[in-house]
Design a protein around this motif. Structure first.
Motif, short mmCIF file in Angstrom:
data_model
loop_
_atom_site.label_atom_id
_atom_site.label_comp_id
_atom_site.label_asym_id
_atom_site.label_seq_id
_atom_site.Cartn_x
_atom_site.Cartn_y
_atom_site.Cartn_z
N ALA A 164 -55.42 3.35 27.87
CA ALA A 164 -56.42 3.06 26.85
C ALA A 164 -55.71 2.98 25.50
O ALA A 164 -54.53 3.34 25.38
N ALA A 165 -56.41 2.51 24.50
CA ALA A 165 -55.87 2.43 23.15
C ALA A 165 -56.96 2.84 22.17
O ALA A 165 -58.10 2.39 22.30
N ALA A 166 -56.59 3.70 21.22
CA ALA A 166 -57.57 4.22 20.26
C ALA A 166 -57.16 3.83 18.84
O ALA A 166 -56.00 3.97 18.46
N LEU A 167 -58.13 3.35 18.08
CA LEU A 167 -57.93 3.04 16.66
C LEU A 167 -58.32 4.26 15.83
O LEU A 167 -59.29 4.95 16.15
N SER A 168 -57.58 4.53 14.78
CA SER A 168 -57.89 5.67 13.92
C SER A 168 -57.53 5.35 12.48
O SER A 168 -56.80 4.39 12.19
N ASP A 169 -58.04 6.19 11.58
CA ASP A 169 -57.79 5.96 10.15
C ASP A 169 -56.49 6.64 9.73
O ASP A 169 -55.70 7.08 10.57
N GLU A 170 -56.30 6.79 8.41
CA GLU A 170 -55.05 7.36 7.90
C GLU A 170 -54.83 8.79 8.36
O GLU A 170 -53.71 9.25 8.51
N THR A 171 -55.92 9.53 8.58
CA THR A 171 -55.81 10.92 9.00
C THR A 171 -55.70 11.08 10.50
O THR A 171 -55.60 12.21 10.99
N GLY A 172 -55.77 9.99 11.26
CA GLY A 172 -55.71 10.06 12.70
C GLY A 172 -57.05 10.28 13.36
O GLY A 172 -57.11 10.60 14.56
N ARG A 173 -58.14 10.09 12.64
CA ARG A 173 -59.48 10.34 13.18
C ARG A 173 -60.07 9.06 13.75
O ARG A 173 -60.02 8.01 13.12
N ILE A 174 -60.64 9.19 14.98
CA ILE A 174 -61.34 8.07 15.61
C ILE A 174 -62.79 8.11 15.14
O ILE A 174 -63.47 9.12 15.32
N HIS A 175 -63.29 7.04 14.59
CA HIS A 175 -64.61 7.06 13.98
C HIS A 175 -65.75 6.98 14.99
O HIS A 175 -66.86 7.44 14.71
N GLY A 176 -65.53 6.37 16.14
CA GLY A 176 -66.61 6.23 17.13
C GLY A 176 -66.08 5.64 18.42
O GLY A 176 -64.91 5.23 18.52
N VAL A 177 -66.94 5.58 19.43
CA VAL A 177 -66.51 5.07 20.73
C VAL A 177 -66.11 3.60 20.65
O VAL A 177 -65.31 3.14 21.47
N GLU A 178 -66.64 2.88 19.67
CA GLU A 178 -66.28 1.47 19.52
C GLU A 178 -64.85 1.30 19.01
O GLU A 178 -64.35 0.18 18.94
N TRP A 179 -64.19 2.40 18.67
CA TRP A 179 -62.80 2.35 18.22
C TRP A 179 -61.83 2.62 19.37
O TRP A 179 -60.63 2.75 19.14
N ALA A 234 -55.45 -8.61 13.55
CA ALA A 234 -56.88 -8.67 13.87
C ALA A 234 -57.56 -7.31 13.79
O ALA A 234 -58.77 -7.23 13.99
N LEU A 235 -56.82 -6.25 13.48
CA LEU A 235 -57.43 -4.93 13.39
C LEU A 235 -58.29 -4.81 12.14
O LEU A 235 -57.99 -5.42 11.11
N PRO A 236 -59.36 -4.02 12.18
CA PRO A 236 -60.17 -3.80 10.97
C PRO A 236 -59.33 -3.18 9.86
O PRO A 236 -58.35 -2.48 10.10
N GLU A 237 -59.75 -3.44 8.63
CA GLU A 237 -58.99 -2.94 7.47
C GLU A 237 -58.91 -1.43 7.46
O GLU A 237 -57.93 -0.85 6.96
N ALA A 238 -59.91 -0.74 7.99
CA ALA A 238 -59.92 0.73 7.95
C ALA A 238 -58.97 1.35 8.96
O ALA A 238 -58.74 2.56 8.92
N VAL A 239 -58.41 0.54 9.84
CA VAL A 239 -57.52 1.07 10.87
C VAL A 239 -56.10 1.17 10.34
O VAL A 239 -55.55 0.21 9.80
N HIS A 240 -55.51 2.35 10.50
CA HIS A 240 -54.13 2.56 10.09
C HIS A 240 -53.25 3.01 11.25
O HIS A 240 -52.03 3.03 11.11
N ARG A 241 -53.87 3.37 12.39
CA ARG A 241 -53.08 3.82 13.53
C ARG A 241 -53.69 3.27 14.83
O ARG A 241 -54.90 3.12 14.93
N VAL A 242 -52.80 3.00 15.77
CA VAL A 242 -53.21 2.60 17.12
C VAL A 242 -52.47 3.51 18.10
O VAL A 242 -51.24 3.48 18.18
N GLY A 243 -53.22 4.34 18.79
CA GLY A 243 -52.62 5.25 19.76
C GLY A 243 -52.73 4.71 21.17
O GLY A 243 -53.79 4.25 21.59
N VAL A 244 -51.64 4.76 21.91
CA VAL A 244 -51.62 4.34 23.31
C VAL A 244 -51.83 5.60 24.16
O VAL A 244 -51.00 6.51 24.15
N LEU A 245 -52.94 5.63 24.90
CA LEU A 245 -53.34 6.81 25.65
C LEU A 245 -53.16 6.57 27.14
O LEU A 245 -53.57 5.53 27.66
N LEU A 246 -52.56 7.53 27.82
CA LEU A 246 -52.38 7.46 29.27
C LEU A 246 -53.03 8.68 29.90
O LEU A 246 -52.95 9.78 29.36
N ALA A 247 -53.68 8.48 31.05
CA ALA A 247 -54.34 9.59 31.72
C ALA A 247 -54.31 9.37 33.23
O ALA A 247 -54.30 8.23 33.71
#
Length: 672
Positions: A31-46, A76-89
């Protein structure tokens, strides 16, 4: 030069359109998660995950797999996105490992669209973790970098997402697990991986543009290897596990063996050594095609894959064609998606500028955007057409060369049918095709013995064929399909090594079942009424219990004298009519435990009619491979997850081939 990162190290990114390739050696969820400057994911749509594989600038795999390719478009990422985390599970609730310390260290690489590696990272040092943040793409002062993270969580995705500040972490983790389970249920089981010298050069002909074109079957970790079944042959794996090493032609099964068979793990080379063969040399090389004219592709040859026999070569070749078509179609679809997103972005820029919104300048910009879109689509289609032409030529030479177990019922090979002396590697259950290559039919081959039960859906399907809207016609066609599959199974097993039972509580399937009844290939007449249902289910569950105890206790010789060691198939028609709660529980037991101990289930049923049992039957349906009696796009390949249109393998109208084959099976059983 590729940067080989260690934990905490970063590396600059010079490209904005990237692929992130994951190789784990065992099926995992990516999976991949978008987050802001602080590393916070704003919602499931991220979060892009198997249940929602596409988010702005992200595309991930739709199912669990040993290999993944994730697509990232940083622009193509939203302007509010500063990080993209690659998640493995690791998949939850499966038969595979529950912690990364029990599997090989996952390898992650960031590449350009040309496949050139930019940075890579091997996630070493993991132990009790069930989920991990592998990499992080982050924006710093207008530039993008990649950092090796390797932060693991023993609590799985729920704990990981909670730590990222997502309020709906547990709900999202549950929905991801559900999507993965559904993907496993509808995916065609893949064979063991091919060796490096068996790879097909065509796979590298088209640049990989798809987000999730990598991967082997979404199968669970093999875990403890079950012993060889006492009823002969290698034991099948449970649903979601890699297929066991095949029993090659030329060796009879040992009915009393309880040794540990060799099972190749995902990503490992196939071990071609045979437990009963002294010769450990590799298989002979496949036949080579005659030299092609300069500038022309090589002429296809039937059996050009590796293998000990022509049967095994054809099996590997068919699976190679299946994989090639899946990947080249994924590349085409991804290229078209990119062309459309690029055109949309360019048109949006034109409309956002008041100076170019109207007038000749705006018209010219819009026309240029559409022209670039058409050019990109045309280039993608040209590459796809080239690959399809080569695959079509290969299919034209492979289909006539297939043995009976792999051939369609209209193949002339059935006219020379004789009961075999050995069990084949696999069985054809139908054909698969994609809309981009409608002429190519890929044989759907499944390993023998069957590793999952079959469910012939007699209810509503997604077929566009309006001639089968009548429920009675669908029920009849579903049972005809089941009879054709059962006849093929009887035909490809040696005499006396496959036994078929039928439960038809209301006697509604008398006419479709006539070929099996009249030729005398059934173990007994179809069971009728509640008493018949209880008798057959009781005998088969008792058989599974006996074999299970003998195998697990290492006492295969302790089975009762005269015990039937053949593979058993139970056809259940018109479920749930005539079934009480006890019978339903016995069916679930046979579906779960039966395949590993020689008892296989074939359900002919409309799922909606069993809705009165509630969620009790959900595990039953998921443990079975759903097939449709009419063309329907309900199956997925194990690499990309395309929705493939499945067409059942039916006897041509008016043909007597099925009766002729069953008559020979019955005659061979009499001699046996």
């Amino acid at each position: 030069m590729t940067a080989e990162l260690v934990r905490g190290q970063n590396h600059p990114l010079s490209q904005v359109r990237l692929e992130i390739r994951v190789s784990a050696g065992t099926p995992i969820v990516a999976a991949a998660a978008l987050s802001d400057e602080t590393g916070r994911i704003h919602g499931v749509e991220w979060v892009a995950h198997p249940g929602a594989p596409t988010q702005p600038g992200l595309e991930v795999s739709r199912q669990a797999a040993a290999d993944h390719r994730l697509a990232v478009d940083l622009d193509a990422l939203p302007e509010a996105v500063h990080r993209v985390g690659v998640l493995l599970a690791l998949p939850a609730g499966g038969a595979g490992p529950v912690r990364f310390g029990a599997v090989a260290a996952p390898f992650v690489a960031v590449t350009g669209l040309d496949g050139g590696e930019i940075a890579s990272y091997t996630l070493t040092g993991l132990d009790a973790e069930a989920a991990v943040v592998a990499l992080e793409l982050y924006r710093r002062q207008g530039a993008w970098k990649v950092r090796a993270v390797g932060q693991g969580y023993a609590g799985g995705l729920a704990e990981l997402l909670t730590d990222q500040g997502l309020p709906q972490a547990r709900q999202l983790a549950g929905s991801i697990d559900e999507a993965v389970a559904q993907g496993l249920a509808r995916s065609v089981q893949a064979p063991p991986p091919r060796t490096a010298d068996g790879d097909r050069s065509r796979q590298t002909a088209t640049p990989a543009l798809g987000p999730d074109q990598g991967g082997t079957a979404p199968q669970g970790d093999p875990g403890p290897v079950p012993p060889t079944s006492p009823y002969g042959g290698q034991p099948p794996g449970v649903p979601g596990q890699p297929a066991p090493q095949p029993t090659y032609p030329g060796t009879a099964p040992d009915p009393s063996a309880v040794t540990q068979p060799s099972v190749p793990t995902a990503g490992s080379p196939i071990d071609y050594s045979h437990p009963h063969r002294q010769n450990t040399a590799p298989p002979p090389p496949p036949p080579t095609a005659p030299p092609a004219a300069p500038g022309q592709p090589a002429q296809p040859v039937a059996g050009d894959a590796t293998g000990w026999s022509m049967e095994e070569r054809l099996y590997n070749q068919v699976w190679g064609m299946f994989e090639d078509l899946a990947r080249t179609t994924a590349a085409y679809r991804s290229a078209v998606d990119f062309a459309e997103s690029r055109m949309d972005k360019e048109l949006e820029q034109v409309l956002s500028d008041p100076r170019s919104r109207i007038g000749g300048q705006g018209d010219a910009a819009r026309e240029a955007a559409r022209a670039r879109h058409a050019q990109l689509v045309a280039q993608a289609r040209e590459a796809l057409d080239r690959d399809i032409a080569q695959l079509t030529a290969e299919a034209d030479v492979v289909e006539p060369a297939l043995p009976p177990a792999y051939a369609r019922w209209d193949n002339p090979v059935w006219h020379a049918y004789r009961p075999p002396m050995e069990i084949p590697m696999a069985l054809r259950l139908g054909d698969l095709h994609l809309p981009e290559a409608d002429r190519i039919r890929i044989p759907m081959l499944v390993r023998l013995p069957l590793e999952r039960g079959l469910w012939i859906d007699s209810g509503h399907t997604g077929s566009s064929d309006g001639s089968f809207t009548d429920s009675h016609a669908m029920e009849r066609l579903a049972l005809d399909t089941a009879v054709a599959h059962a006849a093929r199974l009887l035909a490809v097993y040696p005499a006396g090594e496959f036994t078929v039972h039928v439960i038809d509580p209301a006697g509604s399937g008398a006419q479709p079942l006539a070929p099996l009844v009249q030729t005398g290939v059934l173990a007994s007449p179809p069971a009728l009424g509640a008493a018949g249902v209880a008798d057959v289910l009781g005998r088969l569950t008792q058989r599974v219990d006996l074999v299970q105890m003998a195998v697990r206790g290492g006492a295969a010789d302790s089975l009762p004298p005269g015990f039937d060691t053949s593979q058993q198939l139970l056809i259940v028609n018109d479920f749930p009519h005539g079934f009480d709660d006890r019978a339903v529980n016995q069916l679930r037991y046979l579906a779960d435990e039966g395949p590993a101990f020689g008892v296989h289930l074939m359900m002919v049923s409309d799922r909606e009619e069993s809705s009165g049992y509630g969620p009790l039957l959900d595990p039953l349906w998921r443990s079975l491979l759903r097939l449709s009696p009419v063309p329907d796009d309900h199956l997925a390949d194990p690499w990309v997850g395309h929705a493939w249109t499945y067409e059942p393998s039916l006897v041509p109208p008016g043909s007597q081939v099925l009766q002729q084959v069953l008559a020979q099976v019955a005659a061979a059983r009499t001699k046996y």
